[in-house]
Write a protein that holds these residues in place. Structure first.
Motif, PDB file in Angstrom:
ATOM      1  N   THR A 128       0.841  -1.187   0.000  1.00  0.00           N
ATOM      2  CA  THR A 128       0.000   0.000   0.000  1.00  0.00           C
ATOM      3  C   THR A 128       0.876   1.237   0.000  1.00  0.00           C
ATOM      4  OG1 THR A 128      -1.958   1.048   1.000  1.00  0.00           O
ATOM      5  CG2 THR A 128      -0.245   0.262   2.509  1.00  0.00           C
ATOM      6  N   ILE A 129       0.235   2.387  -0.007  1.00  0.00           N
ATOM      7  CA  ILE A 129       0.965   3.654  -0.050  1.00  0.00           C
ATOM      8  C   ILE A 129       1.060   4.252   1.346  1.00  0.00           C
ATOM      9  CG2 ILE A 129      -1.097   5.051  -0.494  1.00  0.00           C
ATOM     10  CD1 ILE A 129       0.787   6.614  -2.540  1.00  0.00           C
ATOM     11  N   ALA A 130       2.148   4.988   1.595  1.00  0.00           N
ATOM     12  CA  ALA A 130       2.340   5.707   2.853  1.00  0.00           C
ATOM     13  C   ALA A 130       2.668   7.156   2.532  1.00  0.00           C
ATOM     14  CB  ALA A 130       3.471   5.082   3.666  1.00  0.00           C
ATOM     15  N   ALA A 131       2.093   8.070   3.301  1.00  0.00           N
ATOM     16  CA  ALA A 131       2.312   9.493   3.044  1.00  0.00           C
ATOM     17  C   ALA A 131       3.665   9.971   3.561  1.00  0.00           C
ATOM     18  CB  ALA A 131       1.195  10.318   3.675  1.00  0.00           C
ATOM     19  N   ASN A 132       4.188   9.292   4.599  1.00  0.00           N
ATOM     20  CA  ASN A 132       5.446   9.734   5.201  1.00  0.00           C
ATOM     21  C   ASN A 132       6.118   8.555   5.898  1.00  0.00           C
ATOM     22  OD1 ASN A 132       4.172   9.521   7.885  1.00  0.00           O
ATOM     23  ND2 ASN A 132       3.073  11.383   7.267  1.00  0.00           N
ATOM     24  N   GLY A 133       7.310   8.797   6.448  1.00  0.00           N
ATOM     25  CA  GLY A 133       8.068   7.729   7.080  1.00  0.00           C
ATOM     26  C   GLY A 133       7.388   7.142   8.294  1.00  0.00           C
ATOM     27  N   GLU A 134       6.758   7.991   9.089  1.00  0.00           N
ATOM     28  CA  GLU A 134       6.072   7.505  10.285  1.00  0.00           C
ATOM     29  C   GLU A 134       4.948   6.539   9.915  1.00  0.00           C
ATOM     30  OE1 GLU A 134       3.582   9.267  14.155  1.00  0.00           O
ATOM     31  OE2 GLU A 134       4.493  10.630  12.694  1.00  0.00           O
ATOM     32  N   GLU A 135       4.193   6.899   8.898  1.00  0.00           N
ATOM     33  CA  GLU A 135       3.104   6.024   8.441  1.00  0.00           C
ATOM     34  C   GLU A 135       3.658   4.722   7.883  1.00  0.00           C
ATOM     35  OE1 GLU A 135      -0.180   6.489   4.987  1.00  0.00           O
ATOM     36  OE2 GLU A 135      -0.207   8.084   6.495  1.00  0.00           O
ATOM     37  N   ALA A 136       4.775   4.812   7.164  1.00  0.00           N
ATOM     38  CA  ALA A 136       5.402   3.610   6.612  1.00  0.00           C
ATOM     39  C   ALA A 136       5.834   2.657   7.718  1.00  0.00           C
ATOM     40  CB  ALA A 136       6.591   3.996   5.736  1.00  0.00           C
ATOM     41  N   LYS A 191       4.496   2.290  10.688  1.00  0.00           N
ATOM     42  CA  LYS A 191       3.297   1.651  11.230  1.00  0.00           C
ATOM     43  C   LYS A 191       2.820   0.520  10.327  1.00  0.00           C
ATOM     44  CE  LYS A 191       1.598   5.719  13.721  1.00  0.00           C
ATOM     45  NZ  LYS A 191       0.529   6.764  13.800  1.00  0.00           N
ATOM     46  N   LEU A 192       2.872   0.757   9.023  1.00  0.00           N
ATOM     47  CA  LEU A 192       2.448  -0.265   8.069  1.00  0.00           C
ATOM     48  C   LEU A 192       3.384  -1.476   8.113  1.00  0.00           C
ATOM     49  CD1 LEU A 192       1.485   2.088   5.111  1.00  0.00           C
ATOM     50  CD2 LEU A 192      -0.102   0.604   6.370  1.00  0.00           C
ATOM     51  N   LEU A 193       4.679  -1.222   8.240  1.00  0.00           N
ATOM     52  CA  LEU A 193       5.639  -2.317   8.357  1.00  0.00           C
ATOM     53  C   LEU A 193       5.342  -3.147   9.607  1.00  0.00           C
ATOM     54  CD1 LEU A 193       8.931  -0.447   7.383  1.00  0.00           C
ATOM     55  CD2 LEU A 193       7.851  -2.294   6.066  1.00  0.00           C
ATOM     56  N   ASP A 194       5.024  -2.467  10.697  1.00  0.00           N
ATOM     57  CA  ASP A 194       4.695  -3.168  11.943  1.00  0.00           C
ATOM     58  C   ASP A 194       3.425  -4.005  11.798  1.00  0.00           C
ATOM     59  OD1 ASP A 194       6.884  -2.107  13.230  1.00  0.00           O
ATOM     60  OD2 ASP A 194       5.773  -0.462  14.176  1.00  0.00           O
ATOM     61  N   MET A 195       2.523  -3.586  10.912  1.00  0.00           N
ATOM     62  CA  MET A 195       1.283  -4.326  10.671  1.00  0.00           C
ATOM     63  C   MET A 195       1.500  -5.530   9.750  1.00  0.00           C
ATOM     64  SD  MET A 195      -1.396  -1.157  10.155  1.00  0.00           S
ATOM     65  CE  MET A 195      -2.812  -2.231   9.818  1.00  0.00           C
ATOM     66  N   GLY A 196       2.673  -5.583   9.118  1.00  0.00           N
ATOM     67  CA  GLY A 196       2.967  -6.704   8.235  1.00  0.00           C
ATOM     68  C   GLY A 196       2.948  -6.388   6.763  1.00  0.00           C
ATOM     69  N   VAL A 197       2.822  -5.105   6.403  1.00  0.00           N
ATOM     70  CA  VAL A 197       2.886  -4.720   4.992  1.00  0.00           C
ATOM     71  C   VAL A 197       4.332  -4.842   4.521  1.00  0.00           C
ATOM     72  CG1 VAL A 197       2.485  -2.886   3.321  1.00  0.00           C
ATOM     73  CG2 VAL A 197       0.911  -3.174   5.244  1.00  0.00           C
ATOM     74  N   GLN A 198       4.537  -5.500   3.382  1.00  0.00           N
ATOM     75  CA  GLN A 198       5.895  -5.766   2.891  1.00  0.00           C
ATOM     76  C   GLN A 198       6.322  -4.887   1.727  1.00  0.00           C
ATOM     77  OE1 GLN A 198       4.960 -10.354   2.842  1.00  0.00           O
ATOM     78  NE2 GLN A 198       7.141 -10.075   2.529  1.00  0.00           N
ATOM     79  N   PHE A 199       5.365  -4.255   1.075  1.00  0.00           N
ATOM     80  CA  PHE A 199       5.653  -3.554  -0.182  1.00  0.00           C
ATOM     81  C   PHE A 199       4.990  -2.171  -0.099  1.00  0.00           C
ATOM     82  CE2 PHE A 199       5.084  -2.920  -4.849  1.00  0.00           C
ATOM     83  CZ  PHE A 199       6.379  -3.187  -5.267  1.00  0.00           C
ATOM     84  N   ILE A 200       5.788  -1.147   0.214  1.00  0.00           N
ATOM     85  CA  ILE A 200       5.229   0.163   0.513  1.00  0.00           C
ATOM     86  C   ILE A 200       5.700   1.209  -0.491  1.00  0.00           C
ATOM     87  CG2 ILE A 200       5.160   2.036   2.208  1.00  0.00           C
ATOM     88  CD1 ILE A 200       5.417  -0.070   4.396  1.00  0.00           C
ATOM     89  N   GLY A 201       4.739   1.923  -1.053  1.00  0.00           N
ATOM     90  CA  GLY A 201       5.032   3.059  -1.911  1.00  0.00           C
ATOM     91  C   GLY A 201       4.998   4.329  -1.076  1.00  0.00           C
ATOM     92  N   LEU A 202       6.143   4.893  -0.795  1.00  0.00           N
ATOM     93  CA  LEU A 202       6.254   6.070   0.063  1.00  0.00           C
ATOM     94  C   LEU A 202       6.140   7.339  -0.779  1.00  0.00           C
ATOM     95  CD1 LEU A 202       6.816   7.417   2.784  1.00  0.00           C
ATOM     96  CD2 LEU A 202       9.257   7.034   2.391  1.00  0.00           C
ATOM     97  N   SER A 203       4.977   7.961  -0.747  1.00  0.00           N
ATOM     98  CA  SER A 203       4.745   9.229  -1.407  1.00  0.00           C
ATOM     99  C   SER A 203       4.979   9.139  -2.928  1.00  0.00           C
ATOM    100  CB  SER A 203       5.648  10.312  -0.766  1.00  0.00           C
ATOM    101  OG  SER A 203       5.286  11.590  -1.175  1.00  0.00           O
ATOM    102  N   SER A 204       5.372  10.239  -3.538  1.00  0.00           N
ATOM    103  CA  SER A 204       5.660  10.293  -4.979  1.00  0.00           C
ATOM    104  C   SER A 204       6.620  11.440  -5.237  1.00  0.00           C
ATOM    105  CB  SER A 204       4.371  10.522  -5.788  1.00  0.00           C
ATOM    106  OG  SER A 204       3.891  11.854  -5.602  1.00  0.00           O
TER     107      SER A 204
END
Length: 255
Positions: A214-222, A224-237
């Motif tokens: 999924t996408i993350a708006a910033n590092g902090e959000e990324a 949290k997503l990693l801690d939830m088990g997300v493996q493939f993160i699109g950080l912003s653009s």
């Protein structure tokens, strides 16, 4: 020689990767992505306006820079998938996949036989313009091409387990903004309804052995997503990062 895609194998091993989206057309953006340290980037052919020639230039720059290139196409279309992969993309991202049939169609058009039925030509860019052995190329392509489906509609939520059960699927991408629309809270991706849906999708992905993305708006959000088990993160653009930095600079001046 076709580039190898370490992310495809790494996801199966439980590793996580951070990338971003390219909405701008200048190849220097791809070089910057690599220098920043992103693992991958997604050429956004859904929410931007790129020509096929521009896409090829960005893919060439990815080869030089060493970053893994993914292409997000506009729709689940055989020719769009074919041209992206023939141009040298190491992965295909297909929005609005809402059923098992949609995912099966994406898989069929992304892989060569015996997995799928992608149109075969050994003379395009990804195959070295015919300098590679055709059989060898087809085998390497099947080994390294990533397939990324989407869960971003109410129909997809209902069909999620069936979609995750399609062989050959590498990543299920969560589209939080489209989910906000599907769940009746358009524009509010942090609404409890959306967050509950996101958590549900992640858990179903874990159960199916398919990486969640999924996408993350910033590092902090990324994080949290990693801690939830997300493996493939699109950080912003690229565009969003310029806007973020620009606003920060102006705030510093005004403060």
């Amino acid at each position: 020689m076709i580039r190898k895609n370490p992310i495809k194998k790494g996801l199966k091993e439980g590793k996580s990767y951070i990338g971003t989206f390219a909405k701008m057309t200048d190849p220097s953006v791809v070089e910057l992505f690599s220098l920043i340290g992103f693992d991958f980037f997604v050429i956004d052919n859904e929410h931007s306006h790129m020509s096929k020639e521009t896409m090829d230039h960005l893919l060439r720059t990815a080869d030089i820079s060493g970053i893994v290139p993914i292409v997000r196409i506009r729709q689940n279309n055989r020719s769009m998938i074919l041209q992206s992969l023939d141009g040298g993309s190491l992965g295909i991202m297909v929005p609005e996949t809402s059923s098992r049939r949609d995912v099966e169609e994406m898989i069929y058009n992304s892989y060569y036989s015996p997995i799928g039925g992608r149109g075969f030509s050994p003379s395009h860019r990804a195959a070295g313009y015919g300098f590679m052995d055709g059989k060898e190329y087809a085998g390497l392509a099947n080994e390294h091409v990533m397939t990324i489906a989407y869960c971003e509609t109410a129909e997809a939520l209902n069909n999620l387990d069936d979609m995750l059960g399609v062989p050959g699927l590498d990543v299920m991408w969560i589209g939080p903004m489209d989910l906000s629309q599907a769940l009746g809270v358009i524009g509010d991706s942090r609404h409890p309804k959306v967050q509950e849906a996101v958590a549900h999708i992640i858990e179903r992905c874990k159960a199916a052995g398919v990486a969640a993305g999924t996408i993350a708006a910033n590092g902090e959000e990324a994080k949290k997503l990693l801690d939830m088990g997300v493996q493939f993160i699109g950080l912003s653009s690229d565009q969003a990062m310029i806007a973020y930095a620009g606003k920060a600079f102006m705030k510093e001046l005004k403060d």
